[in-house]
Design an enzyme around this catalytic site. Structure first.
Site, short mmCIF file in Angstrom:
data_model
loop_
_atom_site.label_atom_id
_atom_site.label_comp_id
_atom_site.label_asym_id
_atom_site.label_seq_id
_atom_site.Cartn_x
_atom_site.Cartn_y
_atom_site.Cartn_z
N LYS A 26 17.95 11.83 9.99
CA LYS A 26 18.60 12.99 9.36
C LYS A 26 19.95 13.26 10.01
CE LYS A 26 15.52 16.10 8.10
NZ LYS A 26 14.50 17.09 8.52
N ARG A 96 16.05 21.80 12.40
CA ARG A 96 15.36 20.74 11.64
C ARG A 96 15.01 19.57 12.57
NH1 ARG A 96 19.76 19.37 7.11
NH2 ARG A 96 17.91 18.66 5.95
N GLY A 105 3.78 15.22 10.23
CA GLY A 105 3.17 15.67 11.48
C GLY A 105 4.18 16.38 12.35
N MET A 107 7.33 19.05 13.22
CA MET A 107 7.51 20.45 12.88
C MET A 107 8.31 20.64 11.60
SD MET A 107 9.40 23.46 14.91
CE MET A 107 10.82 23.38 13.84
N ARG A 349 19.12 9.78 2.41
CA ARG A 349 18.39 8.64 3.01
C ARG A 349 18.10 7.65 1.89
NH1 ARG A 349 12.88 12.16 4.08
NH2 ARG A 349 13.12 13.35 2.19
N HIS A 465 -17.56 -12.71 -1.62
CA HIS A 465 -17.26 -13.84 -2.50
C HIS A 465 -16.47 -13.40 -3.72
CE1 HIS A 465 -18.19 -16.70 -5.80
NE2 HIS A 465 -18.03 -17.60 -4.84
N ARG A 571 -9.45 -28.16 -5.58
CA ARG A 571 -10.77 -28.27 -4.95
C ARG A 571 -11.75 -28.89 -5.94
NH1 ARG A 571 -9.46 -22.36 -2.93
NH2 ARG A 571 -8.66 -22.48 -5.04
N GLU A 754 -7.59 -28.86 9.87
CA GLU A 754 -8.33 -27.60 9.84
C GLU A 754 -9.34 -27.49 10.97
OE1 GLU A 754 -10.50 -27.30 6.13
OE2 GLU A 754 -10.74 -29.47 6.01
N SER A 773 -2.01 -31.26 5.47
CA SER A 773 -2.02 -29.94 4.86
C SER A 773 -2.87 -29.05 5.75
CB SER A 773 -2.60 -30.01 3.45
OG SER A 773 -2.69 -28.73 2.91
N THR A 776 -5.72 -23.42 6.78
CA THR A 776 -5.75 -22.36 7.80
C THR A 776 -6.96 -21.44 7.67
OG1 THR A 776 -4.13 -21.23 6.44
CG2 THR A 776 -3.32 -22.36 8.41
N ASN A 777 -7.69 -21.51 6.55
CA ASN A 777 -8.93 -20.72 6.51
C ASN A 777 -9.92 -21.27 7.52
OD1 ASN A 777 -7.80 -19.35 4.41
ND2 ASN A 777 -9.03 -20.34 2.81
N ASP A 778 -10.21 -22.57 7.41
CA ASP A 778 -11.14 -23.18 8.35
C ASP A 778 -10.57 -23.23 9.75
OD1 ASP A 778 -13.62 -23.75 7.23
OD2 ASP A 778 -12.81 -25.40 6.05
N CYS A 840 -2.37 -24.77 2.89
CA CYS A 840 -3.10 -24.46 1.65
C CYS A 840 -4.17 -23.41 1.84
CB CYS A 840 -3.70 -25.74 1.06
SG CYS A 840 -4.94 -26.49 2.13
N TYR A 860 6.12 -27.19 2.48
CA TYR A 860 5.73 -26.32 1.37
C TYR A 860 4.58 -25.41 1.77
CZ TYR A 860 1.70 -29.38 0.60
OH TYR A 860 0.54 -30.08 0.76
P1 ADP Z 1 12.28 17.79 5.65
O1 ADP Z 1 12.45 16.84 6.77
O2 ADP Z 1 10.90 18.29 5.48
O3 ADP Z 1 12.91 17.32 4.40
P2 ADP Z 1 14.61 19.41 6.08
O4 ADP Z 1 15.08 19.59 7.47
O5 ADP Z 1 15.33 18.44 5.23
O6 ADP Z 1 13.07 19.13 6.12
O7 ADP Z 1 14.66 20.83 5.42
C1 ADP Z 1 14.03 21.09 4.19
C2 ADP Z 1 14.94 21.87 3.29
O8 ADP Z 1 15.42 23.03 3.92
C3 ADP Z 1 16.19 21.14 2.90
O9 ADP Z 1 15.95 20.27 1.84
C4 ADP Z 1 17.09 22.26 2.48
O10 ADP Z 1 16.80 22.64 1.16
C5 ADP Z 1 16.68 23.37 3.41
N1 ADP Z 1 17.66 23.46 4.48
C6 ADP Z 1 17.68 22.82 5.67
N2 ADP Z 1 18.77 23.14 6.37
C7 ADP Z 1 19.49 24.00 5.61
C8 ADP Z 1 20.73 24.68 5.77
N3 ADP Z 1 21.45 24.53 6.86
N4 ADP Z 1 21.12 25.46 4.77
C9 ADP Z 1 20.36 25.62 3.65
N5 ADP Z 1 19.21 25.01 3.44
C10 ADP Z 1 18.76 24.21 4.41
MG MG Z 2 14.63 17.02 3.91
MG MG Z 3 -11.58 -26.33 4.66
#
Ligand code: ADP
Ligand code: MG
Ligand code: MG
Length: 889
Positions: A26, A96, A105, A107, A349, A465, A571, A754, A773, A776-778, A840, A860
């Site tokens: 990001k 962020r 996972g 924040m 991204r 099978h 085969r 093999e 050939s 590689t299974n066997d 094979c 091949y």
């Molecule tokens: P995630 O990784 O879950 O996508 P982000 O950090 O991209 O989280 O934040 C989620 C959303 O929060 C963004 O898509 C945007 O809409 C909003 N956001 C984040 N930073 C700002 C900011 N500086 N101003 C306005 N909206 C923001």
């Molecule tokens: Mg985002």
């Molecule tokens: Mg064989």
């Protein structure tokens, strides 16, 4: 002094996209976008190195971090003309998280940080919109409270619900300034009660609380689990981005949204996305309000697109779309906000996309000149091609789920239920589409599995099978659907109180494991268009040839349709199970002496000749590798009592004698038993008959078609003498047939590698072989001392626990099995520099294994027909990557 903090936006960009490891995806891309003059609100990134230092140093920050953050914050204040904590013109920021790779996972983002009882007044006055200010404040307390302070989000929702009841409104948007003020009071009281402390009012405390929460979340159990499952090292760390807020919730000339520069499901070059007017951040994905389509092209009647609602901002965004694609040379997934008609970019991204979309986008971008062909080839995941080669269920059509099993072989199929292989074949010959339903399958069911459109079993796993054979044949298969009860006697199957009979239509989806009652609409695969174009490019880029494992005309046809350049493994035993021949096979096995065996083999000869002639015709002069009989003879004898009686009757033989012979042939460990070339040594007449069939067929076909190039392959050689003996048998027959017909044909004789001994003795064995050939299974079974049929019980746990990185039957074990392949290739070529080398086993269709084959410079790979395109693409990628590697070191 270590630089812990990188600025972006407002003319100062310390980072760029190349610093992903340091700044996270990001942060790196925010700096990159800002540096190409896209409108990014200014901010700064605290590096992933801080995260690592924090954990290395007992959760303490580097001493000079605070000063660097303060300086960076001051820069933002000056750039936007607002001050953090200022009562009149307060600066608000978002905090962020952002690792190298996007990671669930971590924040959640905290927005509107910097609001407190005093700054909220400044925001209200400055924006002229008190309602907006208080709505922002309550959002902040809610987000910070749940994300940073760990207060259960239900507690916040309860308070809003009560406020709505009191005000007698349904929508959040109907709440007034006073309502939101009451909500804020309620929130603060509740948070104080829950945490034992008042909600933090000092913006600096808020900021460091949020920063620490991001770094803390790097080691939370959810993130740890995700990292373990995806091989992400803990020392990568996460970065933290702090960025000036822009507001999409300041009125009807404001909006927030997410979009893709091309349609991520079809790949069409159309601007695709969703937005919401007067909304902030997560509102679009939170499901509270229904987002609207970005462009007019995607709007349904009555829906107002952003193109229509905010034309100026949309035009601006459309320009950005173009700039980003040209800059990144890939489809982008973009997050943006519009504040009072002015567009701000908040994230970009590479966009995730469907297999079909990845293909289309790669080809079109190469045609547009945005990327070169090799880049296009590298952009498509070969494994994903599998999805495109089979019919898929139309997502729009209605379906009735009947049961669920394992997704054993991809593709969808509909057909009438049949319960036996013979019936499947019979009905298929009449042109019916059938689904073969079995408790489990065995080698005798092969012809029925072939005839069926799809296979459904109620027992067995992903390596049963049914699963292995179906994948090989490219038949959709759902295996191990334990919830279904099959009654062969009553010819019914039932699940969840629903009963289906033989002849009823069912639909299976081998990609999901779902089984549906009735027919479901299908989408047929598209093999022309972009698919054909990309495959053409791949063919130019690859060095490895790609052949197919095929023994029936249907398979050979499919293989050629998919671009196979020959057959790498045919085969012959599969041909023996045909109901018309199995009788003669059994007679041969039951015969008391060589004369008896020869008599039975004479009956088989014309069948085998026809088999080979058919393959040769289809392959039109391309090489065809035919493996002589491999499995132990008892595989061809009947198993159960009833079947035994039936066979005895049909053959006019004594039941007890068949039983006795079956017992005599039975082995404790058939995998290591009397099989492969060991049969050829014991019963020369078998290989002689097969060789005769091959030569006669080749000479016959050569009269009217391109001359076939048979490559005769001896299985399970471990000792050079075994090859000498069987080779002599074949050469003798060749001479005989050439003399009888007065014609000759080019052919070669080689061996499977093999067994570990064969690999280690490859220099000696090569003296008697024209080609190797790798089976590689066997080879995997014998190198690991592991039976594939029994490994299903514990191998998955080995992979889960990381004892093995991957299932070695799916992807070649480069370290162990691969070492032997390398040794054999080197030793073989040392004896015969031009020795042809191929593979094979099932590995021939696995992209990672193909990369290994490229590295050891095999000639091949051979794989099941449906995997031929996967192998062509993977071989091209391996060649391109190999070339890149060579040019960099
Ligand atoms: P995630 O990784 O879950 O996508 P982000 O950090 O991209 O989280 O934040 C989620 C959303 O929060 C963004 O898509 C945007 O809409 C909003 N956001 C984040 N930073 C700002 C900011 N500086 N101003 C306005 N909206 C923001
Ligand atoms: Mg985002
Ligand atoms: Mg064989």
């Amino acid at each position: 002094m270590t630089k812990w903090v990188y600025n972006f936006g407002a003319g100062v960009n310390d980072g760029h996209a190349g610093l992903r490891n340091l700044l996270g995806g990001k942060g790196a891309n925010l700096a990159e976008m800002a540096s190409i003059d896209l409108p990014v609100p200014p901010g700064f990134t605290i590096t992933t190195e801080v995260c690592t230092a924090y954990y290395d140093n007992n959760q303490n920050y580097p001493a000079d971090l605070k000063a660097q953050v303060d300086t960076a914050l001051t820069r933002i204040e000056e750039a936007v003309g607002r001050k953090f904590g200022d009562g009149a013109k307060p600066l608000l920021v978002s905090v962020r998280s952002g690792a190298r790779v996007s990671m669930p996972g971590m924040m959640d983002t905290v927005l509107n940080l910097g609001l407190n009882d005093s700054t909220v007044q400044g925001l209200a006055v400055g924006s002229g919109d008190a309602r907006f200010a208080w709505d922002s404040y309550r959002r902040f307390i809610q987000m910070y409270g749940s994300v940073v302070l760990g207060v259960d989000h239900h507690r916040f929702e309860e308070i809003i619900e009560t406020a709505k009841l009191d005000a007698d409104v349904i929508e959040d948007t109907a709440l007034t300034t006073e309502d939101w003020q009451r909500v804020v009071e309620g929130y603060k009281a509740m948070v104080a009660e829950e945490t034992g402390k008042p909600f933090p009012q000092d913006p600096a405390d808020q900021l460091w609380g949020a920063i620490s929460a991001v770094f803390g979340s790097w080691m939370n159990p959810r993130a740890n689990t995700y990292r373990r499952l995806h091989d992400i090292p803990a020392n990568w760390g996460t970065a933290v981005n702090v960025q000036a807020m822009v507001f999409g919730n300041m009125g009807d000339d404001c909006a927030t949204g997410v979009c893709f520069t091309r349609d991520p499901s079809t790949g069409l070059n159309e601007f695709y996305g969703e937005y919401l007017v007067n909304a902030q951040g997560e509102d679009v994905v939170a499901g509270i309000r229904t987002p609207r389509p970005l462009s007019k092209a995607y709007a349904k009647p009555g829906e107002i697109s952003m193109e229509e609602a905010l034309p100026e901002a949309y035009a601006e965004l459309n320009k950005v779309r173009d700039v980003l694609e040209k800059h990144y040379k890939d489809m982008q997934d973009i997050e943006f906000t519009v504040q009072q008609n002015k567009l701000y970019m908040l994230q970009t991204r590479a966009g995730k996309r469907s297999a079909a979309a990845s293909l289309r986008i790669a080809v079109e971008m190469a045609d547009e000149g945005l990327i070169d062909r090799n880049t296009a080839i590298m952009r498509v995941n070969p494994a994903a091609l599998d999805q495109l080669l089979h019919p898929t269920l139309d997502p729009k059509s209605e379906k009735k789920l009947f049961a669920k099993g394992l997704p054993a072989s991809p593709g969808a199929a509909s057909g009438a239920v049949v319960f036996s292989a013979d019936e499947a074949e019979l009905r298929a010959q009449k042109g019916d589409a059938v689904i073969l339903v079995r408790i489990e399958t065995s080698p005798e069911d092969i012809h029925g599995m072939h005839a069926a459109r799809g296979i459904l079993t109620t027992r067995g796993g992903m390596t049963s099978h049914a699963a292995v054979v179906a994948r090989g044949m490219g038949r959709p298969c759902v295996a191990g659907a334990g919830g279904i009860n099959v009654d062969y006697g009553a010819q019914t199957l039932s699940a969840g109180g629903v009963l289906l009979r033989a002849g009823d239509i069912v639909t299976i989806d081998g990609a999901t494991g779902e089984v549906f009652a009735g027919a479901v609409k299908m989408i047929e695969p598209q093999l022309s268009g972009e698919f054909g174009t990309l495959m053409g490019w791949a063919d130019q880029a690859r060095r490895l040839k790609v052949r197919a494992n095929a023994e029936t005309p249907l398979d050979a046809d499919t293989a050629r349709k998919f671009g196979a350049e020959g057959i790498g493994l045919s085969r012959t035993e599969h041909m023996f199970f045909d109901p018309l021949r199995i009788g003669a096979v059994r007679q041969m096995i039951m015969a008391n002496d060589e004369a008896g065996r020869r008599a039975a083999l004479t009956k088989l000869l014309p069948f085998q000749r026809e088999d080979f002639a058919a393959l040769f015709k289809i392959m039109e002069g391309l090489p065809v590798t035919i493996r002589l009989l491999d499995p132990p003879l008892h595989e061809f004898l009947p198993h159960g009592e009833a079947e035994l009686a039936e066979v005895a009757h049909a053959l006019g033989m004594d039941e007890a004698a068949i039983k006795a012979r079956a017992e005599e042939l039975s082995e404790t460990n058939p995998m290591l038993g009397h099989r492969g070339c060991r049969l050829g040594v014991s019963y020369p007449e078998i290989y002689e008959m097969q060789a005769r069939a091959i030569f006669e067929a080749a000479i016959e076909v050569a009269k009217t078609s391109p001359a076939p190039v048979p490559e005769i392959m001896i299985p399970l050689v471990g000792i050079k003498r075994e090859l000498d003996i069987t080779r002599a048998q074949i050469e003798k027959v060749a001479k005989e047939v050439f003399a009888e017909t007065g014609k000759t044909i080019e052919y070669s004789i080689g061996t499977m590698i093999e067994l570990p001994r064969a690999a280690l003795m490859a220099d000696v064995i090569a003296e008697g072989a024209d080609f190797f050939s790798f089976g590689t299974n066997d080879l995997t079974q014998t190198v690991f001392g592991l039976s594939r049929d029994d490994a299903g019980k514990f191998l998955p746990h080995y992979v889960e626990q990381g004892i093995l990185a991957k299932d070695p039957f799916v992807s070649i074990d480069v370290d162990g099995v691969g070492a032997l392949v390398r040794i054999a290739a080197e030793k073989g070529r040392a004896t015969k520099p031009g020795l042809k080398l191929g593979i094979c086993g099932e590995h021939g269709g696995d992209p990672a294994s193909i990369a290994f084959c490229e590295a050891v410079k095999l000639d091949y790979v051979s794989c099941s027909p449906y995997r031929v395109p996967v192998a062509r693409l993977a071989a091209a990628q391996a060649a391109i990557e190999g070339a890149e590697k060579n040019s960099t070191d």
